[in-house]
Design a protein around this motif. Sequence first.
Motif, PDB file in Angstrom:
ATOM      1  N   SER A 161       0.744  -1.328   0.312  1.00  0.00           N
ATOM      2  CA  SER A 161      -0.074   0.099   0.036  1.00  0.00           C
ATOM      3  C   SER A 161       1.291   0.977  -0.015  1.00  0.00           C
ATOM      4  CB  SER A 161      -0.711  -0.330   1.641  1.00  0.00           C
ATOM      5  OG  SER A 161      -1.684   1.557   1.927  1.00  0.00           O
ATOM      6  N   ARG A 162       0.490   2.270  -0.906  1.00  0.00           N
ATOM      7  CA  ARG A 162       1.464   3.547  -0.819  1.00  0.00           C
ATOM      8  C   ARG A 162       0.552   4.562   0.512  1.00  0.00           C
ATOM      9  NH1 ARG A 162       0.440   5.626  -6.060  1.00  0.00           N
ATOM     10  NH2 ARG A 162      -1.996   4.254  -6.206  1.00  0.00           N
ATOM     11  N   ARG A 163       1.380   4.610   1.432  1.00  0.00           N
ATOM     12  CA  ARG A 163       0.993   6.784   1.253  1.00  0.00           C
ATOM     13  C   ARG A 163      -0.082   7.310   0.619  1.00  0.00           C
ATOM     14  NH1 ARG A 163       3.878   4.703   6.549  1.00  0.00           N
ATOM     15  NH2 ARG A 163       2.258   4.469   7.624  1.00  0.00           N
ATOM     16  N   LEU A 164      -0.339   8.355   0.127  1.00  0.00           N
ATOM     17  CA  LEU A 164      -0.932   9.204  -0.282  1.00  0.00           C
ATOM     18  C   LEU A 164      -1.410  10.703   0.267  1.00  0.00           C
ATOM     19  CD1 LEU A 164      -2.821   7.273  -2.669  1.00  0.00           C
ATOM     20  CD2 LEU A 164      -0.930   7.145  -2.929  1.00  0.00           C
ATOM     21  N   LEU A 165      -0.517  11.379  -0.578  1.00  0.00           N
ATOM     22  CA  LEU A 165      -0.892  13.058   0.801  1.00  0.00           C
ATOM     23  C   LEU A 165      -2.529  13.265  -0.258  1.00  0.00           C
ATOM     24  CD1 LEU A 165       0.192  15.270   1.740  1.00  0.00           C
ATOM     25  CD2 LEU A 165       1.697  16.297   0.381  1.00  0.00           C
ATOM     26  N   VAL A 177      -2.148  24.595  -4.477  1.00  0.00           N
ATOM     27  CA  VAL A 177      -2.112  22.492  -4.686  1.00  0.00           C
ATOM     28  C   VAL A 177      -0.565  23.159  -4.054  1.00  0.00           C
ATOM     29  CG1 VAL A 177      -1.871  21.478  -5.630  1.00  0.00           C
ATOM     30  CG2 VAL A 177      -3.890  22.907  -6.061  1.00  0.00           C
ATOM     31  N   PRO A 178       0.599  22.684  -3.262  1.00  0.00           N
ATOM     32  CA  PRO A 178       1.551  22.669  -3.017  1.00  0.00           C
ATOM     33  C   PRO A 178       2.333  21.787  -4.008  1.00  0.00           C
ATOM     34  CG  PRO A 178       0.147  20.815  -1.017  1.00  0.00           C
ATOM     35  CD  PRO A 178      -1.023  21.712  -2.045  1.00  0.00           C
ATOM     36  N   ASP A 255       0.429  15.251  -6.110  1.00  0.00           N
ATOM     37  CA  ASP A 255       2.232  15.369  -6.265  1.00  0.00           C
ATOM     38  C   ASP A 255       3.316  16.249  -6.009  1.00  0.00           C
ATOM     39  OD1 ASP A 255       4.279  14.346  -7.903  1.00  0.00           O
ATOM     40  OD2 ASP A 255       3.850  14.208  -9.290  1.00  0.00           O
ATOM     41  N   VAL A 256       4.053  15.880  -5.275  1.00  0.00           N
ATOM     42  CA  VAL A 256       4.972  17.230  -4.295  1.00  0.00           C
ATOM     43  C   VAL A 256       6.056  17.099  -4.902  1.00  0.00           C
ATOM     44  CG1 VAL A 256       3.744  17.682  -2.701  1.00  0.00           C
ATOM     45  CG2 VAL A 256       5.474  16.172  -2.057  1.00  0.00           C
TER      46      VAL A 256
END
Length: 298
Positions: A161-165, A177-178, A255-256
Amino acid sequence: MMKVDGIAAFVATVDETSISAASRRLGLAKSVVSERLAELERSLGVTLIQRSTRKLTLTSAGQALLPRARRILREMEEAMTELDASSGKLAGPLRISAPVGFGTLHLGPAIARFLHDHPGIEMALELDDSFVDAATGGFDAVLRHGAIGDGRLIARRLARSRRLLVASPAYLALHGVPASLSDLERHRGVLYANRAGDWRFAVGAGWSVVRPKAPLRVNNGLVMRDAALAGLGLALLPSFFVHTEIRNGALVEIDVGAPAEGAELFLTYPRDHGAAAKIQALGESLRRSFGDPPYWEA
């Protein structure tokens, strides 16, 4: 000579911190558990537990016996499991711990499938967001997401599992939006309270750490998700919490320029537990239920 039922009464009393609770766990009358505990003490010639009206306290003899008593019960259970497995069936108790949020969202159907396939197993599933020590917590196995880093444990990978911002469209419309890690410093974040209040992103061969302002810290991923949906701030959450909300547009993945630390799922159990057939069967069943890649990453 020690009897196994006395050892079971002793371990259950220690785990549950009372004879009444131990009797419920064992499915026996309180008087039976009390007598079995007393008989064990008489056979050993020592007091294992100091009893009072307020609490039970392990004596030094009880502390010395406890790890051996746990090992005896595990080995007895494993021997029975191996006999059951050799005869083509799995049966008996299986006590599992898992995080509240993941268990609520994803374990119900998966556990039902496992128990349907193995009707002789009697599972006790406890959901808990606090740290559960798989080596000493009285569980056969513990489901965790994230790094294990404990040499006492065997960890079987179940799914990635990914961690998503993520953030709500309303929050992003108001605060922007950063687009980079440095942009995150001026944003508000909903943080998980049971780990360091940092966000970690892979940069080159190392990690870049971000410490956002936190209007809310909470030890439950579902509450974090709801706070993000309400526009309280950004949240860094495993994809198994937010895949539906991203798909329907209630949350937006941000997406940073750097991936966040992952959150793989593991089934962990003590090394001296051995390769118990029931735990192996559970792990294989959960992997089939989640898929590869798991359905929340599809």
